[in-house]
Write an enzyme that holds these catalytic residues in place. Structure first.
Site, short mmCIF file in Angstrom:
data_model
loop_
_atom_site.label_atom_id
_atom_site.label_comp_id
_atom_site.label_asym_id
_atom_site.label_seq_id
_atom_site.Cartn_x
_atom_site.Cartn_y
_atom_site.Cartn_z
N HIS A 1 44.38 33.33 34.29
CA HIS A 1 44.28 33.33 35.80
C HIS A 1 43.04 34.16 36.32
O HIS A 1 42.32 34.91 35.38
CB HIS A 1 45.50 34.05 36.51
CG HIS A 1 45.45 35.63 36.42
ND1 HIS A 1 45.04 36.50 37.19
CD2 HIS A 1 45.98 36.42 35.22
CE1 HIS A 1 45.27 37.78 36.69
NE2 HIS A 1 45.78 37.82 35.60
N CYS A 2 42.54 33.95 37.52
CA CYS A 2 41.50 34.72 37.93
C CYS A 2 41.97 35.51 39.22
O CYS A 2 43.15 35.90 39.25
CB CYS A 2 40.13 33.79 38.37
SG CYS A 2 40.61 32.46 39.53
N VAL A 3 41.04 35.65 40.06
CA VAL A 3 41.68 36.55 41.19
C VAL A 3 42.60 35.97 42.07
O VAL A 3 43.49 36.42 42.54
CB VAL A 3 40.30 36.82 41.92
CG1 VAL A 3 40.69 37.78 43.48
CG2 VAL A 3 39.25 37.90 41.10
N ARG B 1 43.95 32.21 41.29
CA ARG B 1 44.50 31.01 40.80
C ARG B 1 44.85 31.19 39.52
O ARG B 1 44.41 31.87 38.66
CB ARG B 1 43.39 29.54 40.99
CG ARG B 1 42.06 29.90 40.95
CD ARG B 1 41.31 28.90 41.49
NE ARG B 1 40.36 29.33 42.72
CZ ARG B 1 39.44 28.44 43.40
NH1 ARG B 1 39.88 27.24 43.04
NH2 ARG B 1 39.05 28.60 44.26
#
Length: 631
Positions: A26-28, A30
């Site tokens: 995951h990123c910030v 999504r």
């Protein structure tokens, strides 16, 4: 708050089950997946999951947009998967570009929190020096500077960990390769040569000298080294006898990988990175405002694909080679402010209370560097505000490029909290030009949105919003819609005021909040109990008329594991409005430090023209009209 476990399990189910997942991270904002068979992903069904803001394929990567709570949801995703993927490859052929972007994104997004936190400290230290609050020789300054510089200096170690996970090889062998690159023999020799001193060469293979290269803060050499490590380790394992593989496979692998990395991949990666940084700097120096205009106008489109994280290695490399970034960070900053400006313009101009609420909260989120709620929830949905943001971002991008605005450290989220990383005692006007640029971007997008206008949401007739006190019949309808009753006695609060962004931003749907005065929850509508977790802190009901309702008791009360809650019904039961659903010990919950606010959410709000509160504030009693869902 949202049931993260339910979100995670439903997402995994709708993407074809854990057997269809080859990798997950995951990123910030999504969740990101590599899938064996992309055809199994039910994109529209995933978009309809409460707590999910959107879903899309970007190249060969499937992305589920969650928002600020993505980290919590990902923890549950890992629980479902039993790790970060259950297979070793995809059944579909990936394009080279898609695979490269996927690798870059997968390697760098886990490192961003460390880079962001230490980068912000470095920016604040620069501010302290500029304002003469401290000196570079002060004890606290030196300790904080070590903290701020540690991740960047030892970046090959951090990249090694995430790269080994991406390439599916041993983390500790990857760290061993990074350790050689940063070994004092290499670092000291490079520093001595830079100071004009002679250093004895390390010779391999009868006359081949190991180049002394500065690998601190580098990224490309270790990525190439770990990639080669993964290939060699798998090859060695194929022929190494099982009885001795634990000792000899790592030994043989390192003996092959390290020399090749020192002689080939390390220097090659360093020269390539230096050339990339110089080339981009040259482009922005000579193309100037034109390059800034193009990137500023298109950056939100890149964000929509989720590929903006592919810029991270470029930014990191700029810091290593140039000492600053005058390309991605400044332009990302002004484009984020443009999204915020458009969202606030919608909040000002819209006549719809729910739209105003969502536009305001998502605008604030964009000011802090998270633009997905503003983009997906407001600007893109209404189209013209999004066009306004693109135009403003392009103009402001040209401005900050013309004045060569620079970021001097990583900041993670490129929002107002990142301002300190643009401060430099040597170039005091840098922060001034940035301030003008972000103000310009915000104001222009705000004005453009007001001028262009947008299609506002339908506002219900006044008669539908008049307070109606007591309601005898639970199934009574108002203005072609459904009446939802209060489930508990207490004080009304707007949903936007609750201390949980998932509810406050309307991500799960529209509704209302009640600060309870007692501990009994009754059914707001007649229907079937569809959700009743073991924690008993929430009840989901699908009404006889199709209204999908969630009654959520408290914030983070799922952590209590059902303690202080007693259910009076079970999943599958049919209930009538006013029937007791559950009880809870209000006093104990408060004493444990939990916010007991009760949220009542219409989770299928998109199926209605609007969901409006019958009253904005005041005391309310069970079975009073609380909301009206208008068809």
């Amino acid at each position: 708050m949202a049931d993260n476990a339910k979100i995670a399990s439903t997402v995994i189910k709708e993407i074809g089950g854990k057997e269809n997942v080859t990798n997950a991270w995951h990123c910030v904002t999504r969740l990101r997946f590599n899938l064996k068979d992309r055809k199994l992903a039910q994109v529209d069904a995933i978009k309809d999951i409460p707590g999910v803001m959107g879903a899309q394929f970007s190249g060969d990567q499937f992305q589920v947009i969650i928002g600020n709570t993505v980290g919590d949801v990902f923890e549950e995703v890992e629980n479902v998967l039993g790790g970060t993927g259950s297979a070793s490859g995809s059944t579909e052929k990936e394009s080279i570009v898609s695979k490269l972007m996927d690798i870059i994104s997968g390697i760098f997004t886990p490192i961003l929190p460390a880079l962001a936190g230490t980068g912000l400290i470095k920016g604040l230290l620069a501010l302290a020096l500029t304002l003469h609050w401290t000196t570079a020789t002060a004890g606290w300054y030196q300790v904080l500077y070590m903290i701020s510089d540690s991740v960047f200096y030892f970046l090959p170690f951090f990249v090694a960990v995430s790269a080994t996970r991406k390439f599916k090889t041993s983390e500790y062998l990857g760290l061993s390769v990074a350790g050689v690159l940063l070994y004092p023999t290499m670092v000291n020799a490079y520093n001595a040569i830079s100071a004009g001193k002679k250093v004895a060469a390390i010779t391999l293979f009868s006359g081949v000298n190991v180049p002394y290269v500065n690998y601190t803060s580098s990224v490309i050499p270790i990525i190439l080294g770990v990639w080669f490590l993964a290939i060699v380790q798998r090859w060695v394992k194929k022929w190494m006898p099982d009885a001795i593989t634990m000792m000899f496979t790592p030994m043989v692998t390192l003996v092959i990988v390290v020399p090749v990395t020192l002689l080939v991949f390390g220097p090659l990666g360093t020269y390539a990175g230096n050339g990339l940084a110089v080339g981009i700097s040259w482009l922005f120096t000579h193309a100037g405002p034109v390059a800034g205009l193009v990137l500023g106008a298109t950056f939100p489109l890149i964000v929509m694909t989720g590929m903006h994280y592919a810029f991270v290695p470029i930014v990191v490399n700029n810091f290593k080679v140039l000492g600053y970034d005058a390309t991605i960070f400044p332009i990302n900053f002004v484009t984020n402010m443009a999204q915020a400006g458009s969202a606030f313009a919608v909040a000002i101009r819209s006549k719809n209370a729910a739209t105003k609420q969502l536009a305001t909260s998502s605008g604030i989120s964009a000011l802090l560097g998270i633009t997905e709620p503003a983009m997906y929830g407001i600007n893109l949905k209404k189209k013209k505000p999004f066009y306004a943001a693109l135009a403003a971002g392009g103009i402001a991008g040209a401005f900050v490029t013309f004045f060569a605005v620079k970021a001097f450290a990583m900041a993670g989220l490129t929002g107002l909290t990142a301002l300190p990383v643009f401060i430099s005692a040597k170039t005091p006007m840098n922060i001034v030009w940035l301030a003008i640029g972000i103000t310009m971007s915000f104001v222009l997008s705000f004005i453009f949105t007001l001028v262009l206008g947008f299609e506002d949401d339908v506002v219900a007739a006044p008669s539908a919003t008049k307070p109606v006190k007591k309601v005898a019949a639970a199934d009574k309808t108002t203005v072609g819609g459904a009446t939802i009753l209060a489930p508990v006695q207490g004080t009304l609060e707007p949903l936007s005021s609750v201390a949980d962004d998932t509810f406050a931003q309307g991500i799960m749907g529209k509704g209302a909040a009640i600060i309870p005065e007692d501990g009994e929850i009754v059914a707001p509508i007649s229907g079937k109990v569809t959700v009743l977790p073991d924690s008993k802190h929430a009840v989901g009901i699908t009404g006889d008329d199709g209204t999908e309702l969630l009654v959520h008791v408290g914030i983070d009360t799922v952590e209590l594991g059902g303690k202080f809650f007693t259910a009076a019904v079970k999943a599958g039961d049919h209930v009538t409005a006013g029937q007791k659903l559950l009880s809870f010990d209000l006093k104990q919950i408060k004493e444990k430090g939990y916010d007991p606010t009760v949220m009542i959410i219409v989770t299928n709000s998109n199926d209605f023209t609007d969901v409006l509160p019958m009253n904005e504030s005041g005391v309310i009693y069970p079975k009073e009209q609380l909301l009206v869902a208008i068809k």
